[in-house]
Design an enzyme around this catalytic site. Structure first.
Site, PDB file in Angstrom:
ATOM      1  N   ASN A 130     -23.290 -15.548 -17.783  1.00  0.00           N
ATOM      2  CA  ASN A 130     -22.220 -16.487 -18.090  1.00  0.00           C
ATOM      3  C   ASN A 130     -21.279 -15.906 -19.137  1.00  0.00           C
ATOM      4  OD1 ASN A 130     -20.689 -18.827 -18.228  1.00  0.00           O
ATOM      5  ND2 ASN A 130     -21.998 -19.723 -19.783  1.00  0.00           N
ATOM      6  N   GLY A 450     -10.686 -32.627 -15.321  1.00  0.00           N
ATOM      7  CA  GLY A 450     -11.615 -33.564 -15.952  1.00  0.00           C
ATOM      8  C   GLY A 450     -11.415 -33.730 -17.443  1.00  0.00           C
ATOM      9  N   HIS A 712      -6.804 -20.832 -19.735  1.00  0.00           N
ATOM     10  CA  HIS A 712      -7.481 -19.954 -20.689  1.00  0.00           C
ATOM     11  C   HIS A 712      -6.515 -19.419 -21.728  1.00  0.00           C
ATOM     12  CE1 HIS A 712     -10.362 -19.687 -17.246  1.00  0.00           C
ATOM     13  NE2 HIS A 712     -11.141 -20.000 -18.241  1.00  0.00           N
TER      14      HIS A 712
HETATM   15  N1  GLN Z   1     -14.846 -31.105 -15.582  1.00  0.00           N
HETATM   16  C1  GLN Z   1     -14.959 -29.983 -16.445  1.00  0.00           C
HETATM   17  C2  GLN Z   1     -13.801 -29.965 -17.429  1.00  0.00           C
HETATM   18  O1  GLN Z   1     -12.734 -30.299 -17.059  1.00  0.00           O
HETATM   19  C3  GLN Z   1     -14.969 -28.685 -15.668  1.00  0.00           C
HETATM   20  C4  GLN Z   1     -15.056 -27.512 -16.557  1.00  0.00           C
HETATM   21  C5  GLN Z   1     -15.384 -26.195 -15.877  1.00  0.00           C
HETATM   22  O2  GLN Z   1     -15.171 -26.000 -14.725  1.00  0.00           O
HETATM   23  N2  GLN Z   1     -15.855 -25.242 -16.599  1.00  0.00           N
HETATM   24  O3  GLN Z   1     -13.947 -29.592 -18.567  1.00  0.00           O
END
Ligand code: GLN
Ligand code: ZN
Length: 773
Positions: A130, A450, A712
Site C-alpha cells: 500500500n 465520498g 492528490h
Molecule cells: N470514499 C472514500 C473517500 O472518498 C474513498 C477513498 C479511496 O478510494 N481511497 O475518501
C-alpha cells in the site's frame, strides 16, 4: 575491477521506516511546505532523524560498522530519489533545475506535488504493498547525469557519526521498468531502450560511493519478480544481464548486493547468479528456496525469511529451517527481512491498548530486527544458541490458535451455509430500468467519491472525543452540523448524487475496524502511504462480525436533509483486508467472506432505511493482485466473490457503486466487470484519461465515472481542462454510461480548492451535456 569489501553482514534488513517513530519527518516536511521552516531546518530535522535511526538499529542488533545498516532514507519516495539522482527531470520542470543541473529541495517536492499547470509525476502502487511511488517519465530526450549526490552525502554523514552503512538505491533495471514513456516519446518507445545511457550514471555513483568508503551498496530490483510489467520477459532478463555486466566491470566499486523483494526471482536468479553481483537478496516469504545453486560460485545468498510485509511474530523456527535449506546450497548465507520494513509500524512496545495476548503475537519493525538478529546468531553459533527464542515463538503461536475470539462458531456456520444465489444480482438492464424509475438523474450525472475535506475543526473534535473531553452526543452534534454544511454546499454547487462527506471517519478502513468484532486498532502504528501521508492499519486478528449497524444513522440523517439521492458509503472487503494487517492463520478469501457478510447486513439496513444508492469502495482491488500470473485466478475468484457477497442482497432498484483508485484498469478489467456494480468510478485525471481506451476495448457496459480532478495535488483543474477530459472520455464511452466525478475522495484537500474544482466540474459537465444529442 577491485572491491575491498568485507564479508556481507550475517544479519540485515532491506530498509527501515523513514517517517520517524513519532512521524518527525512528516511534521518537518509539512512545516517546510507550509513555509514554517526553511530548507536548512528541514535538512537538519532529517539528519537528526537519520542519526536517531542508525543508533536505534545498532541498539536492536545491527552492526555499527559492518554495512548491515541500510541507508534507506527518503524525503518523499525512493523512486523519485532515483529519478532525481540520475537527472531524469521531465521537460515541464526544466525551470526548477539550476545551471549545474541540480534541483533544490523545493524543486524535488514540486515534482511530487505539481505546480500551476504542471502536473506532478503520476503516482502508483509499489508492487503488492500500500506504498505509492512516483512514476519516472523517460523519453529519447531524457539526458542522464549524476545530478544529485544526496546518496553520497548521507553515506558521508553516517561515516562522520561513526557508522559504516550500506547505501540503497532503486536498481537501474527496475527504475526503467517502472518508468513510463515521456509525453514526447514516439509510439513503441519503452524507457528500457535507454538502459545503456543510464548505466554510466549508476557506474559513476557507485564509484563515488566506493571513494567515500562504502563497502557494499544495495540495488533494489523488485521489478524482476513481477510478471505484471508490460515488457517481454526476455527483454527484462537481457537488461538485467547487461546492467550487472556493466556495473560489475566498474573499476574501484563497492560490492553489489542486488535485492529482489516481493516475490521470487525465478528465471532472473540464474541471470544474476551468472553476473558479477556479490550478493543476491531472495524473498523467501513470498518465494521459495531455489532448487539448485548452480552457477552461484562465491555469491552470497541473503535469505529474506523475516516477513517485512506483515506484523505477525510468525513461525521463527520455520524461518530458521528455511535458512537451513538455503545453507545446504551454499556456505555463503546471510539473513534479512523479506522486504524493506517500510511497510511496518516501528515498535509494538509503543502500544498500550492491545490487551494482554495480542502484543505477544506481534512483531513490528523493531521486533523484526530482533528476529533477524536472532536468526543471524543461530547461523553463526548454531541452533542451540537460539533454541529458547525459537521455542518462545512457537509457544506464542500455539496460544494464539486457541485464544478466545480467534474462532467464532456463529460466523463459521453462516459461511458454511452460503449458496451461489447469495453471490448474484438480477439482470443488469432490468436493474437500470428500476433505478431510472426511482433516481431521475440527468445525463452525465455528477457525484463525488465520498469524503469532503477533513478540516482542523473536525480532527480536533475527534481528538477531544477520544480523550474524553467531548461527550459522544456533542461529537455527534458537531458532525451533523458538518454534514449539514456539506449537503448545502453540494446543493449549491448543483451536484446530482450527494454524499455525507465522511467527517465522522478517521480513516475509511479503521472506522469499520473500530465498529466490527475481530479487529483492533493501534495508537502509534503509522506506516507511510505516499510522501508525507501515513496510515494506521488496523489489526484483523479474529473472526469478523458486526455487533450493530455502523453507518445507517449517519446516512439516513443526511438523506433527511435533501431531496437528492444520498449515497451510502462503505469500504469493501478487499480494501479492508488490503489496508489492515490481516491474520495469517487462514486463507485471505475466508477472512474476506466474513467481512463481506458484515457489510451485507449493513447494506441491507441502509436499504431498509431508504438509501437508494450505496457505494462500496474497493480502491485496493488492483493492489492485492498477486505479482505472479499463476496466482491471479484464485485471487480474482475470492476478491470478486467477496464484493458480490457483500452487495448482491439488494433490490434491483438499489444502485450499487464501487470506486477503484488507480489508472491501470486494463489488468483487472475482467474482474471489475465481474463485480457487477452498477457504476464504477476510477482514477483517470492524472494520466489524462489514458484509461478510457482500455474500457472501450474491453466492452465494459455498466456505468463508469473516469475521474476528472486529480485530488492528490492542490492544483485546481480549469473548466476547459475538465471539458477536454470529458470529451476525451466520450470519444470512447457512450454517454449513457458516463458519470462525472473526481479521481478520489476529497478528504486531504482544503475547502478553497475543493469548492473551486467542484464548481468547475459542474460547469464543464453542463457545457458538455448541452452538446449531447
Ligand atoms: N470514499 C472514500 C473517500 O472518498 C474513498 C477513498 C479511496 O478510494 N481511497 O475518501
Ligand atoms: Zn480513491
Amino acid at each position: 575491477m577491485t572491491t575491498t569489501a568485507s564479508a556481507f553482514p550475517t544479519g540485515t534488513i532491506l530498509g527501515y521506516p523513514r517517517i520517524g517513530r513519532r512521524r518527525e519527518l512528516k511534521k518537518a516536511v509539512e512545516a517546510f511546505w507550509a513555509g514554517r521552516i526553511d530548507a536548512e531546518e528541514l535538512e537538519a530535522a532529517a539528519a537528526a532523524l537519520r542519526n536517531t535511526t542508525r543508533e536505534r538499529l545498532v541498539s536492536l542488533g545491527l552492526g555499527r560498522t559492518d554495512s548491515s545498516i541500510p541507508e534507506s532514507f527518503s524525503y518523499y519516495d525512493q523512486v523519485l530519489d532515483a529519478a532525481v539522482t540520475v537527472g531524469a527531470i521531465p521537460a515541464r520542470f526544466a525551470d526548477l533545475v539550476d545551471a549545474a543541473g541540480h534541483l533544490d529541495l523545493a524543486g524535488y517536492f514540486t515534482l511530487a506535488r505539481g505546480a500551476g499547470e504542471n502536473l506532478p509525476l503520476e503516482m502508483t502502487k509499489w508492487f503488492d504493498s500500500n506504498y505509492h511511488y512516483l512514476v519516472p517519465e523517460i523519453g529519447p530526450e531524457t539526458t542522464f547525469s549524476l545530478a544529485s549526490d544526496r546518496i553520497v552525502r548521507e553515506f558521508d554523514e553516517a561515516v562522520a557519526a561513526g557508522f559504516l552503512t550500506r547505501p540503497v538505491i532503486v536498481g537501474p533495471v527496475t527504475f526503467l521498468l517502472l518508468a513510463k514513456p515521456s509525453s514526447d516519446a514516439p509510439a513503441g518507445f519503452h524507457p528500457l531502450d535507454r538502459l545503456d545511457d543510464l548505466l554510466p550514471v549508476y557506474a559513476t555513483l557507485i564509484e563515488r560511493l566506493a571513494a567515500a568508503g562504502a563497502e557494499w551498496v544495495q540495488l533494489d530490483e523488485p521489478g524482476l519478480v513481477s510478471e505484471s510489467i508490460d515488457i517481454p520477459r526476455d527483454a527484462a532478463l537481457a537488461a538485467l544481464a547487461r546492467a550487472y555486466a556493466v556495473l560489475g566491470a566498474v573499476q574501484n566499486r563497492p560490492a553489489l548486493f542486488v535485492a529482489a523483494p516481493y516475490g521470487s526471482l525465478d528465471d532472473a536468479l540464474p541471470v544474476l547468479a551468472g553476473s558479477a553481483v556479490e550478493a543476491i537478496g531472495l524473498d523467501l516469504v513470498r518465494g521459495t528456496v531455489p532448487t539448485s545453486a548452480a552457477g552461484l560460485g562465491e555469491t552470497v545468498l541473503v535469505a529474506g525469511v523475516i516477513d517485512g510485509h506483515n506484523i505477525w511474530r510468525g513461525d521463527l523456527a520455520a524461518a530458521f529451517e528455511t535458512v537451513g535449506r538455503l545453507s545446504a546450497l551454499s556456505d555463503k548465507i546471510a539473513v534479512s527481512s523479506s522486504t524493506s520494513l517500510l511497510h511496518l509500524p516501528h515498535d509494538v512496545t509503543d502500544e498500550s491498548k492491545l490487551g494482554a495476548d495480542l502484543p505477544g503475537w506481534l512483531a513490528f519493525a523493531d521486533q523484526k530486527i530482533g528476529q533477524v538478529a536472532t536468526l543471524a546468531r543461530g547461523l553463526t553459533e548454531g541452533r542451540a544458541a537460539i533454541q529458547a527464542d525459537l521455542d518462545a515463538a512457537t509457544a506464542s503461536l500455539a496460544a494464539r490458535r486457541v485464544s478466545p475470539g480467534v474462532r467464532d462458531g456463529a460466523v463459521r456456520a453462516r459461511l458454511e451455509s452460503l449458496t451461489p444465489a447469495d453471490f448474484s444480482r438480477g439482470d443488469y438492464e432490468t436493474r437500470v430500468a428500476a433505478q431510472e424509475a426511482v433516481l431521475d438523474l440527468p445525463p452525465l450525472p455528477t457525484t463525488t467519491i465520498g469524503s469532503f475535506p477533513q478540516t482542523g475543526e473536525i480532527r480536533r473534535a475527534r481528538a477531544r472525543l477520544v480523550s474524553g473531553e467531548l461527550a459522544p452526543a456533542d461529537y455527534q452534534e458537531l458532525m451533523r452540523a458538518e454534514i449539514g454544511r456539506v449537503v448545502q454546499l453540494q446543493e449549491d454547487l448543483g451536484l446530482d448524487v450527494l454524499v455525507h462527506g465522511e467527517p465522522e471517519r478517521n480513516d475509511m478502513v479503521q472506522y469499520f475496524a473500530e465498529n466490527l468484532d475481530g479487529f483492533t486498532v493501534t495508537e502509534n502504528g503509522w506506516v507511510q502511504s505516499y510522501g508525507s501521508r501515513c496510515t494506521r492499519p488496523s489489526i484483523l486478528w479474529g473472526d469478523v462480525s458486526r455487533p450493530a449497524p455502523i453507518t445507517v444513522e449517519w446516512s439516513s440523517y443526511t438523506q433527511s436533509l435533501t431531496e437528492k439521492p444520498v449515497k451510502g458509503m462503505l469500504t469493501g472487503p478487499v480494501t479492508i483486508l488490503a489496508w489492515s494487517f490481516v491474520r495469517d492463520d487462514q486463507p485471505l478469501g475466508e477472512t474476506a467472506r466474513q467481512v463481506a457478510l458484515a457489510l451485507r447486513d449493513e447494506i441491507g439496513d441502509l436499504e431498509a432505511a431508504g438509501i437508494q444508492v450505496v457505494q462500496v469502495d474497493e480502491p485496493a482491488l488492483r493492489e492485492l493482485l498477486p505479482l505472479k500470473k499463476k496466482d491471479h485466478a484464485d485471487y480474482l475468484d475470492w476478491s470478486v466473490g467477496s464484493f458480490r457477497l457483500a452487495t448482491a442482497g439488494v433490490a434491483d432498484a438499489t444502485q450499487i457503486h464501487t470506486h477503484l483508485c488507480y489508472s491501470e484498469f486494463g489488468v483487472v478489467i475482467d474482474a471489475i466487470r465481474n463485480l457487477d456494480a452498477d457504476v464504477t468510478s476510477i482514477e483517470a485525471a492524472r494520466s489524462k484519461m489514458e484509461v478510457v481506451a482500455d474500457i472501450q476495448t474491453s466492452g465494459f457496459d455498466h456505468g463508469i465515472g473516469p475521474g476528472v480532478y486529480d485530488i492528490h495535488s492542490p492544483r485546481v483543474p480549469g473548466v476547459a481542462e475538465i471539458t477536454e477530459l470529458l470529451e476525451r472520455a466520450l470519444e470512447s464511452i457512450p454517454a449513457r454510461q458516463v458519470w462525472v466525478n473526481p479521481d478520489c475522495g476529497l478528504k486531504t484537500r482544503g475547502y478553497a480548492e475543493t469548492v473551486e474544482s467542484l464548481r468547475n466540474i459542474v460547469d464543464a459537465t453542463r457545457a458538455v451535456r448541452a452538446t449531447l444529442v
